[in-house]
Design a protein around this motif. Structure first.
Motif, PDB file in Angstrom:
ATOM      1  N   ALA A  21      16.725   3.853   5.165  1.00  0.00           N
ATOM      2  CA  ALA A  21      15.297   4.077   5.388  1.00  0.00           C
ATOM      3  C   ALA A  21      14.621   4.572   4.116  1.00  0.00           C
ATOM      4  CB  ALA A  21      15.093   5.080   6.526  1.00  0.00           C
ATOM      5  N   ALA A  22      15.285   5.450   3.367  1.00  0.00           N
ATOM      6  CA  ALA A  22      14.724   5.946   2.102  1.00  0.00           C
ATOM      7  C   ALA A  22      14.586   4.809   1.095  1.00  0.00           C
ATOM      8  CB  ALA A  22      15.599   7.064   1.546  1.00  0.00           C
ATOM      9  N   ALA A  23      15.577   3.909   1.045  1.00  0.00           N
ATOM     10  CA  ALA A  23      15.518   2.772   0.128  1.00  0.00           C
ATOM     11  C   ALA A  23      14.350   1.855   0.493  1.00  0.00           C
ATOM     12  CB  ALA A  23      16.828   2.000   0.156  1.00  0.00           C
ATOM     13  N   LYS A  24      14.156   1.603   1.763  1.00  0.00           N
ATOM     14  CA  LYS A  24      13.035   0.762   2.196  1.00  0.00           C
ATOM     15  C   LYS A  24      11.703   1.393   1.840  1.00  0.00           C
ATOM     16  CE  LYS A  24      15.447  -1.538   5.989  1.00  0.00           C
ATOM     17  NZ  LYS A  24      15.549  -1.666   7.458  1.00  0.00           N
ATOM     18  N   LYS A  25      11.622   2.726   1.945  1.00  0.00           N
ATOM     19  CA  LYS A  25      10.399   3.435   1.576  1.00  0.00           C
ATOM     20  C   LYS A  25      10.135   3.286   0.077  1.00  0.00           C
ATOM     21  CE  LYS A  25       8.196   8.014   2.000  1.00  0.00           C
ATOM     22  NZ  LYS A  25       7.035   7.563   1.353  1.00  0.00           N
ATOM     23  N   VAL A  26      11.174   3.399  -0.741  1.00  0.00           N
ATOM     24  CA  VAL A  26      11.030   3.194  -2.185  1.00  0.00           C
ATOM     25  C   VAL A  26      10.521   1.783  -2.451  1.00  0.00           C
ATOM     26  CG1 VAL A  26      12.305   2.970  -4.361  1.00  0.00           C
ATOM     27  CG2 VAL A  26      12.730   4.930  -2.867  1.00  0.00           C
ATOM     28  N   TRP A  27      11.091   0.813  -1.763  1.00  0.00           N
ATOM     29  CA  TRP A  27      10.678  -0.593  -1.924  1.00  0.00           C
ATOM     30  C   TRP A  27       9.175  -0.753  -1.699  1.00  0.00           C
ATOM     31  CZ3 TRP A  27      11.500  -5.408  -3.488  1.00  0.00           C
ATOM     32  CH2 TRP A  27      10.831  -6.458  -2.873  1.00  0.00           C
ATOM     33  N   VAL A  28       8.687  -0.198  -0.608  1.00  0.00           N
ATOM     34  CA  VAL A  28       7.266  -0.325  -0.260  1.00  0.00           C
ATOM     35  C   VAL A  28       6.397   0.519  -1.193  1.00  0.00           C
ATOM     36  CG1 VAL A  28       5.546   0.161   1.532  1.00  0.00           C
ATOM     37  CG2 VAL A  28       7.715  -0.914   2.143  1.00  0.00           C
ATOM     38  N   ASP A  29       6.782   1.781  -1.418  1.00  0.00           N
ATOM     39  CA  ASP A  29       5.952   2.704  -2.200  1.00  0.00           C
ATOM     40  C   ASP A  29       5.865   2.334  -3.676  1.00  0.00           C
ATOM     41  OD1 ASP A  29       5.555   4.097   0.137  1.00  0.00           O
ATOM     42  OD2 ASP A  29       6.839   5.801  -0.423  1.00  0.00           O
ATOM     43  N   GLU A  30       6.924   1.780  -4.247  1.00  0.00           N
ATOM     44  CA  GLU A  30       6.918   1.465  -5.672  1.00  0.00           C
ATOM     45  C   GLU A  30       6.473   0.036  -5.973  1.00  0.00           C
ATOM     46  OE1 GLU A  30      10.515   2.648  -7.610  1.00  0.00           O
ATOM     47  OE2 GLU A  30      10.207   4.740  -7.081  1.00  0.00           O
ATOM     48  N   GLY A  31       6.210  -0.720  -4.950  1.00  0.00           N
ATOM     49  CA  GLY A  31       5.768  -2.102  -5.153  1.00  0.00           C
ATOM     50  C   GLY A  31       4.267  -2.200  -5.195  1.00  0.00           C
ATOM     51  N   ASN A  32       3.801  -3.424  -5.247  1.00  0.00           N
ATOM     52  CA  ASN A  32       2.357  -3.619  -5.212  1.00  0.00           C
ATOM     53  C   ASN A  32       1.835  -3.309  -3.817  1.00  0.00           C
ATOM     54  OD1 ASN A  32       2.525  -5.970  -3.515  1.00  0.00           O
ATOM     55  ND2 ASN A  32       3.092  -7.163  -5.314  1.00  0.00           N
ATOM     56  N   GLN A  33       0.552  -3.250  -3.658  1.00  0.00           N
ATOM     57  CA  GLN A  33      -0.048  -2.831  -2.393  1.00  0.00           C
ATOM     58  C   GLN A  33       0.275  -3.761  -1.227  1.00  0.00           C
ATOM     59  OE1 GLN A  33      -4.196  -2.479  -3.243  1.00  0.00           O
ATOM     60  NE2 GLN A  33      -3.971  -0.524  -4.281  1.00  0.00           N
ATOM     61  N   ASN A  34       0.650  -4.987  -1.505  1.00  0.00           N
ATOM     62  CA  ASN A  34       0.896  -5.953  -0.437  1.00  0.00           C
ATOM     63  C   ASN A  34       2.362  -6.071  -0.047  1.00  0.00           C
ATOM     64  OD1 ASN A  34      -1.836  -6.687  -0.320  1.00  0.00           O
ATOM     65  ND2 ASN A  34      -1.577  -8.022  -2.081  1.00  0.00           N
ATOM     66  N   ARG A  35       3.248  -5.300  -0.692  1.00  0.00           N
ATOM     67  CA  ARG A  35       4.683  -5.446  -0.437  1.00  0.00           C
ATOM     68  C   ARG A  35       5.046  -4.785   0.892  1.00  0.00           C
ATOM     69  NH1 ARG A  35       9.079  -4.841  -5.143  1.00  0.00           N
ATOM     70  NH2 ARG A  35       8.664  -2.617  -5.086  1.00  0.00           N
ATOM     71  N   LYS A  36       5.798  -5.506   1.701  1.00  0.00           N
ATOM     72  CA  LYS A  36       6.222  -5.046   3.026  1.00  0.00           C
ATOM     73  C   LYS A  36       7.748  -5.038   3.105  1.00  0.00           C
ATOM     74  CE  LYS A  36       1.983  -5.684   5.007  1.00  0.00           C
ATOM     75  NZ  LYS A  36       1.110  -5.092   4.053  1.00  0.00           N
ATOM     76  N   VAL A  37       8.281  -4.292   4.061  1.00  0.00           N
ATOM     77  CA  VAL A  37       9.726  -4.237   4.255  1.00  0.00           C
ATOM     78  C   VAL A  37      10.286  -5.629   4.511  1.00  0.00           C
ATOM     79  CG1 VAL A  37      11.572  -3.348   5.726  1.00  0.00           C
ATOM     80  CG2 VAL A  37       9.723  -1.841   5.028  1.00  0.00           C
ATOM     81  N   LYS A  38       9.548  -6.475   5.214  1.00  0.00           N
ATOM     82  CA  LYS A  38      10.035  -7.828   5.523  1.00  0.00           C
ATOM     83  C   LYS A  38      10.251  -8.673   4.267  1.00  0.00           C
ATOM     84  CE  LYS A  38       5.590 -10.018   6.236  1.00  0.00           C
ATOM     85  NZ  LYS A  38       4.762 -10.839   7.065  1.00  0.00           N
ATOM     86  N   ASP A  39       9.619  -8.261   3.136  1.00  0.00           N
ATOM     87  CA  ASP A  39       9.800  -8.969   1.872  1.00  0.00           C
ATOM     88  C   ASP A  39      11.101  -8.598   1.174  1.00  0.00           C
ATOM     89  OD1 ASP A  39       7.262 -10.168   2.198  1.00  0.00           O
ATOM     90  OD2 ASP A  39       6.297  -8.415   1.290  1.00  0.00           O
ATOM     91  N   LEU A  40      11.752  -7.557   1.663  1.00  0.00           N
ATOM     92  CA  LEU A  40      13.033  -7.130   1.101  1.00  0.00           C
ATOM     93  C   LEU A  40      14.132  -7.961   1.752  1.00  0.00           C
ATOM     94  CD1 LEU A  40      14.642  -5.200  -0.677  1.00  0.00           C
ATOM     95  CD2 LEU A  40      14.555  -3.534   1.176  1.00  0.00           C
ATOM     96  N   LEU A  41      14.626  -8.941   1.018  1.00  0.00           N
ATOM     97  CA  LEU A  41      15.595  -9.889   1.572  1.00  0.00           C
ATOM     98  C   LEU A  41      17.043  -9.454   1.349  1.00  0.00           C
ATOM     99  CD1 LEU A  41      13.834 -13.151   0.400  1.00  0.00           C
ATOM    100  CD2 LEU A  41      13.584 -11.938   2.583  1.00  0.00           C
ATOM    101  N   LYS A  42      17.275  -8.679   0.300  1.00  0.00           N
ATOM    102  CA  LYS A  42      18.632  -8.222   0.003  1.00  0.00           C
ATOM    103  C   LYS A  42      18.558  -6.805  -0.544  1.00  0.00           C
ATOM    104  CE  LYS A  42      22.870  -9.350  -2.377  1.00  0.00           C
ATOM    105  NZ  LYS A  42      23.522 -10.141  -3.424  1.00  0.00           N
TER     106      LYS A  42
END
Length: 71
Positions: A21-42
């Protein structure tokens, strides 16, 4: 089958689902404004409790780290 994985080190315990869950939060928070968890494929995670660190690789091309335990 239900399973859990806990990382214990130095009197601290963190469950695997908390790390993910923390990794997914980093993915969303450090990405551009449109990045979503569903965009994390691996998601590749490397836990190093002795360094209080979780190293990640997102989608084979973005890497970094975040703290394993809150300080």
């Amino acid at each position: 089958m239900k399973s859990t994985l806990n990382v214990q080190f130095g009197g601290n315990t963190v469950e695997s689902k908390e790390i993910i869950a923390a990794a997914k939060k980093v993915w969303v928070d450090e990405g551009n404004q449109n990045r979503k968890v569903k965009d994390l494929l691996k998601l590749d995670l490397y836990v190093k409790p002795e360094e209080n660190a979780v190293y990640y690789v997102f989608n084979d091309d973005e890497s970094g780290s975040f703290p394993l335990y809150a300080e």
